[in-house]
Design a protein around this motif. Structure first.
Motif, short mmCIF file in Angstrom:
data_model
loop_
_atom_site.label_atom_id
_atom_site.label_comp_id
_atom_site.label_asym_id
_atom_site.label_seq_id
_atom_site.Cartn_x
_atom_site.Cartn_y
_atom_site.Cartn_z
N ASN A 1 0.84 -1.18 0.00
CA ASN A 1 0.00 0.00 0.00
C ASN A 1 0.88 1.24 0.00
OD1 ASN A 1 -2.22 1.72 0.24
ND2 ASN A 1 -2.15 1.64 2.49
N GLY A 2 0.96 1.90 -1.15
CA GLY A 2 1.76 3.11 -1.27
C GLY A 2 0.89 4.30 -1.58
N GLU A 3 1.49 5.34 -2.09
CA GLU A 3 0.74 6.53 -2.48
C GLU A 3 -0.08 6.23 -3.74
OE1 GLU A 3 0.42 9.46 -1.02
OE2 GLU A 3 1.63 8.78 0.68
N GLY A 4 -1.36 6.59 -3.71
CA GLY A 4 -2.21 6.42 -4.88
C GLY A 4 -2.51 4.97 -5.16
N PRO A 5 -2.91 4.66 -6.40
CA PRO A 5 -3.24 3.28 -6.75
C PRO A 5 -2.03 2.38 -6.67
CG PRO A 5 -3.16 4.65 -8.72
CD PRO A 5 -3.06 5.58 -7.55
N ASP A 6 -2.26 1.11 -6.31
CA ASP A 6 -1.16 0.17 -6.09
C ASP A 6 -1.00 -0.84 -7.21
OD1 ASP A 6 -0.49 1.16 -3.39
OD2 ASP A 6 -2.51 0.46 -2.94
N PHE A 7 -2.06 -1.10 -7.96
CA PHE A 7 -1.97 -1.98 -9.13
C PHE A 7 -3.13 -1.68 -10.06
CE2 PHE A 7 -4.56 -4.28 -6.09
CZ PHE A 7 -5.56 -4.86 -6.85
N ALA A 8 -3.08 -2.20 -11.27
CA ALA A 8 -4.15 -1.97 -12.24
C ALA A 8 -4.41 -3.27 -13.00
CB ALA A 8 -3.77 -0.86 -13.21
N VAL B 1 -12.64 -7.50 -8.08
CA VAL B 1 -11.22 -7.67 -7.77
C VAL B 1 -11.08 -7.92 -6.27
CG1 VAL B 1 -8.95 -6.58 -7.75
CG2 VAL B 1 -10.49 -6.23 -9.69
N GLU B 2 -10.34 -8.99 -5.94
CA GLU B 2 -10.10 -9.37 -4.56
C GLU B 2 -8.60 -9.52 -4.34
OE1 GLU B 2 -14.22 -12.01 -4.22
OE2 GLU B 2 -12.27 -13.01 -4.24
N VAL B 3 -8.15 -9.32 -3.12
CA VAL B 3 -6.72 -9.45 -2.80
C VAL B 3 -6.54 -10.30 -1.56
CG1 VAL B 3 -6.04 -7.28 -3.91
CG2 VAL B 3 -6.77 -7.28 -1.51
N SER B 4 -5.34 -10.88 -1.44
CA SER B 4 -5.01 -11.72 -0.30
C SER B 4 -3.53 -11.57 0.02
CB SER B 4 -5.33 -13.18 -0.60
OG SER B 4 -4.85 -14.04 0.42
N SER B 5 -3.21 -11.67 1.31
CA SER B 5 -1.80 -11.66 1.72
C SER B 5 -1.34 -13.03 2.19
CB SER B 5 -1.57 -10.61 2.82
OG SER B 5 -2.48 -10.80 3.89
N ASN C 1 -10.96 -0.50 -20.71
CA ASN C 1 -10.47 -1.69 -21.39
C ASN C 1 -9.57 -1.31 -22.55
OD1 ASN C 1 -12.51 -0.67 -23.02
ND2 ASN C 1 -13.94 -2.32 -22.55
N GLY C 2 -9.22 -2.28 -23.38
CA GLY C 2 -8.26 -2.02 -24.42
C GLY C 2 -6.87 -1.88 -23.84
N GLU C 3 -6.21 -0.76 -24.05
CA GLU C 3 -4.83 -0.56 -23.60
C GLU C 3 -4.75 0.16 -22.26
OE1 GLU C 3 -3.06 1.55 -26.84
OE2 GLU C 3 -2.56 -0.29 -27.90
N TYR C 4 -5.88 0.34 -21.58
CA TYR C 4 -5.89 1.10 -20.34
C TYR C 4 -6.28 0.22 -19.17
CZ TYR C 4 -5.45 5.27 -23.19
OH TYR C 4 -5.00 6.22 -24.07
N GLY C 5 -5.54 0.34 -18.06
CA GLY C 5 -5.81 -0.43 -16.87
C GLY C 5 -6.72 0.30 -15.91
N THR C 6 -7.51 -0.47 -15.18
CA THR C 6 -8.37 0.06 -14.13
C THR C 6 -7.61 -0.02 -12.81
OG1 THR C 6 -10.32 -0.74 -15.29
CG2 THR C 6 -10.58 -0.13 -12.96
N PRO C 7 -7.33 1.11 -12.15
CA PRO C 7 -6.48 1.10 -10.95
C PRO C 7 -7.25 0.72 -9.69
CG PRO C 7 -7.12 3.34 -11.47
CD PRO C 7 -7.71 2.47 -12.55
N PHE C 8 -6.51 0.17 -8.72
CA PHE C 8 -7.07 -0.21 -7.42
C PHE C 8 -6.11 0.24 -6.33
CE2 PHE C 8 -9.15 -2.83 -10.47
CZ PHE C 8 -10.45 -2.94 -9.99
N ASP C 9 -6.68 0.81 -5.26
CA ASP C 9 -5.88 1.39 -4.18
C ASP C 9 -6.14 0.59 -2.91
OD1 ASP C 9 -4.58 2.92 -2.31
OD2 ASP C 9 -5.53 4.82 -2.88
N LEU C 10 -5.11 -0.07 -2.38
CA LEU C 10 -5.25 -0.89 -1.18
C LEU C 10 -5.69 -0.09 0.04
CD1 LEU C 10 -2.10 -3.16 -1.58
CD2 LEU C 10 -4.49 -3.86 -1.79
N GLU C 11 -5.50 1.22 0.00
CA GLU C 11 -5.92 2.06 1.12
C GLU C 11 -7.42 1.89 1.41
OE1 GLU C 11 -5.34 4.82 4.22
OE2 GLU C 11 -3.93 3.69 2.99
N GLU C 12 -8.19 1.55 0.37
CA GLU C 12 -9.64 1.37 0.56
C GLU C 12 -9.95 0.17 1.45
OE1 GLU C 12 -12.35 1.88 -2.66
OE2 GLU C 12 -10.81 2.74 -3.94
N LEU C 13 -8.99 -0.73 1.64
CA LEU C 13 -9.19 -1.92 2.45
C LEU C 13 -8.44 -1.83 3.79
CD1 LEU C 13 -8.83 -4.63 -0.34
CD2 LEU C 13 -10.93 -3.56 0.52
N LYS C 14 -8.10 -0.61 4.19
CA LYS C 14 -7.24 -0.44 5.37
C LYS C 14 -7.86 -0.96 6.66
CE LYS C 14 -8.79 4.32 6.18
NZ LYS C 14 -8.36 5.74 6.30
#
Length: 561
Positions: A328-335, A351-355, A398-411
């Motif tokens: 979890n850094g500044e702004g979005p963390d992955f796309a 989109v779901e995440v796991s550690s 979609n296409g050549e553009y990624g949808t960003p996700f920010d882990l801060e939302e799951l803090k």
């Protein structure tokens, strides 16, 4: 009757739909100005479990950048009032000022109730003459129970058999400088016209009404019509509830102001997915005889976007892993990237995440796409989706553009280490609004996307996942796995790791080791192709070996158990 598609017609069919929806988008998508104030009615003072009905003779009220008209004669109100009443069980006219939700949108207190007798809204301030984003709407308790059960004035919707084709429709008209706009916005507050009664509904949650098709306006009017009409007009109670008028929407399509879309060539991306697993879903979850999606394989989702794809099918999912954990850094963390050759045609996924690879946590997704308007012909010209009505759904861009996700939302999520996310799971949104199959967003709304797509390439087509914030040191975009060998790997604490550099060496160079958080834990010099590193004081985890030789950076991941 089920549609029958010939083998090989899949891509022609999809291309035809892309062309159709492109035309629709060009005609309908408008930019939204989000600087105006929202009319959420929380700026209006009310005691608990009470309402204001205009009995003071003020003829209306202001909330946000809008004026709402009211008339009250002999103690009976019409048009707009505001309320925080929460009685959702008492039937009849005496409970006409309560939304069936019992609360405003998002669980807040105040909301507006409208008894339709020429209600209007006049825009003012920064909103006047601009495009209104829309508003949330639901039925009142009075109208809901009347339609659901019938009363002394109104019929039970659907009739005794449930087959009567009843409906209650809200129409919104826009005006600019006294002239009516050429198109209106319709929203069905109840609809029993479907051949299959499983689709019949009475709206009992807050649903979004998109007003952007009206374009720039300075005033709006509202009308209600119903299938239940008698000698004196409409029998169905002429009420509805409103909240968050001109609510700010989510970011728009790539290239527009405020868009969060990230191009695949962005220097923000440090690493891409390198492993994982996939569980395919059906081509058509309502017709399982067609089998499961089969286009592509999981390796198509490895590496940078644009290299390949894996089709997930209805409710299928893929779990991706990475050489280094996401943090979890500044702004979005992955796309997340979805494969598509037309921006207008969107297939969505949660989109779901796991550690730990076992417990997964979903980003709170939101879909304000109106299933009422689009559900009759999901696979046709109504299949287009607007970016500004979607949030935390992969495939929004979609296409050549990624949808960003920010882990801060799951803090606040327990069980997730936001600085060591090791797995990202992509779960296909079925897209059907049939309650037997529908996928729900975080607010319980059915998520509508093009459906069915009964082909081997059915469902979300996962292209790639790019990581922005990770333990990889800045400036490293990939690991030179073939140019450095590490033995043993995994290694153990308090031993030596043998390193072989598979390049020519003629002078001394720098060797650095970083932990998964990107912190430098060891630095030394080397002057030959072979050298050793002590793991003394290393903790168990993943590390990146960085070799800097004559300005060139070569990296290799290794593990200490």
């Amino acid at each position: 009757m089920k549609k029958v598609y010939k083998a090989g017609s899949e891509h022609v069919f999809k291309l035809l739909r892309y062309l159709i929806v492109s035309v629709v988008l060009c005609c309908n998508l408008l930019s939204i100005t989000q600087a105006q104030n929202v009319s959420d009615f929380e700026d209006l003072t009310l005691g608990e479990n009470s309402y204001w009905d205009g009995s003071d003779g003020s003829k209306g009220f202001i909330s946000g950048d809008a004026y709402f008209n009211n008339s009250n004669s002999g103690g009976y109100f019409s048009n707009f009032i505001y309320s925080n009443k929460f009685d959702t069980t008492t039937a009849g006219y005496t409970n006409s000022v309560t939304a069936i939700t019992g609360r405003g949108y998002g669980g807040t207190g105040n909301y507006a109730v409208v008894y339709v007798n020429k209600p209007y809204i006049k825009l003012q301030g920064d909103l006047k003459g601009k495009t209104v984003s829309g508003f949330f709407v639901t039925n009142t308790t009075y109208s809901t129970l009347s339609m659901r059960k019938g009363d002394q004035f109104s019929k039970k919707f659907g009739g005794a058999s449930g087959d009567d084709e009843d409906w209650l429709k809200l129409k919104v008209k826009g005006y600019l400088n006294g002239e009516a706009k050429t198109s209106d916005v319709d929203f069905y507050l109840a609809d029993y016209r479907f051949p299959d009664n499983v689709f019949d509904y009475i709206v009992n949650t807050w649903q979004w009404v998109d007003l952007t098709p009206l374009g720039n306006v300075d005033s709006l009017t509202f009308e209600l019509s119903s299938s239940d009409v008698g000698e004196w007009g409409m029998n169905t109670p002429a009420y509805f509830a409103m909240d968050n008028f001109n609510n700010p929407q989510f970011s728009g399509k790539p290239g527009t102001p405020g868009s969060t879309a990230i191009h695949k060539d962005s220097e923000l991306f440090k690493i891409w997915a390198t492993g994982g697993s996939v569980v395919r879903g059906f081509q058509d979850i309502s017709d399982k005889d067609l089998g499961k999606a089969s286009t592509g394989d999981l390796s198509g989702a490895y590496g940078k976007a644009g290299a390949g794809l894996v089709s997930l099918g209805d409710s299928g999912y893929a779990t991706l892993t990475f050489d280094m954990p996401i943090r979890n850094g500044e702004g979005p963390d992955f796309a997340v990237f979805e494969y598509s050759f037309e921006q207008a045609f969107k297939e969505l996924a949660f989109v779901e995440v796991s550690s730990d690879g076992e417990h997964f946590f979903r980003f709170p997704a939101a879909s304000y796409t109106d299933p009422v308007t689009h559900q009759i012909d999901q696979a046709g010209s109504n299949a287009y989706l607007s970016e500004n009505l979607l949030n935390n759904l992969a495939g929004k861009y979609n296409g050549e553009y990624g949808t960003p996700f920010d882990l801060e939302e799951l803090k606040d999520v327990e069980g997730l280490n936001m600085n060591a996310v090791t797995h990202v799971r992509i779960v296909d949104v079925v897209g059907s609004i049939n309650p037997l199959y529908a996928s729900k967003d975080a607010e319980g709304k059915s998520v509508n996307d093009p459906w069915p797509t009964p082909f081997p390439s059915s469902g979300f087509d996962l292209d790639a996942i790019g990581v922005i914030n990770t333990g990889v040191p800045a400036g490293i975009v990939g690991a030179g796995e073939s140019r450095i060998s590490v033995y043993p790997n995994p290694s153990q604490k308090n031993q030596f790791v043998n390193i072989t550099l598979n390049v020519s060496v003629d002078q001394e160079y720098d060797v650095q080791v970083y932990d998964f958080a990107g912190q430098l834990v060891k630095s030394q010099k080397a002057g030959s192709q072979q050298f050793t590193i002590s793991t003394e004081d290393f903790i168990a985890g993943i590390y990146v070996l960085k070799v800097v030789k004559e300005g060139e950076v070569i990296t290799r991941k290794f593990v200490v158990n």
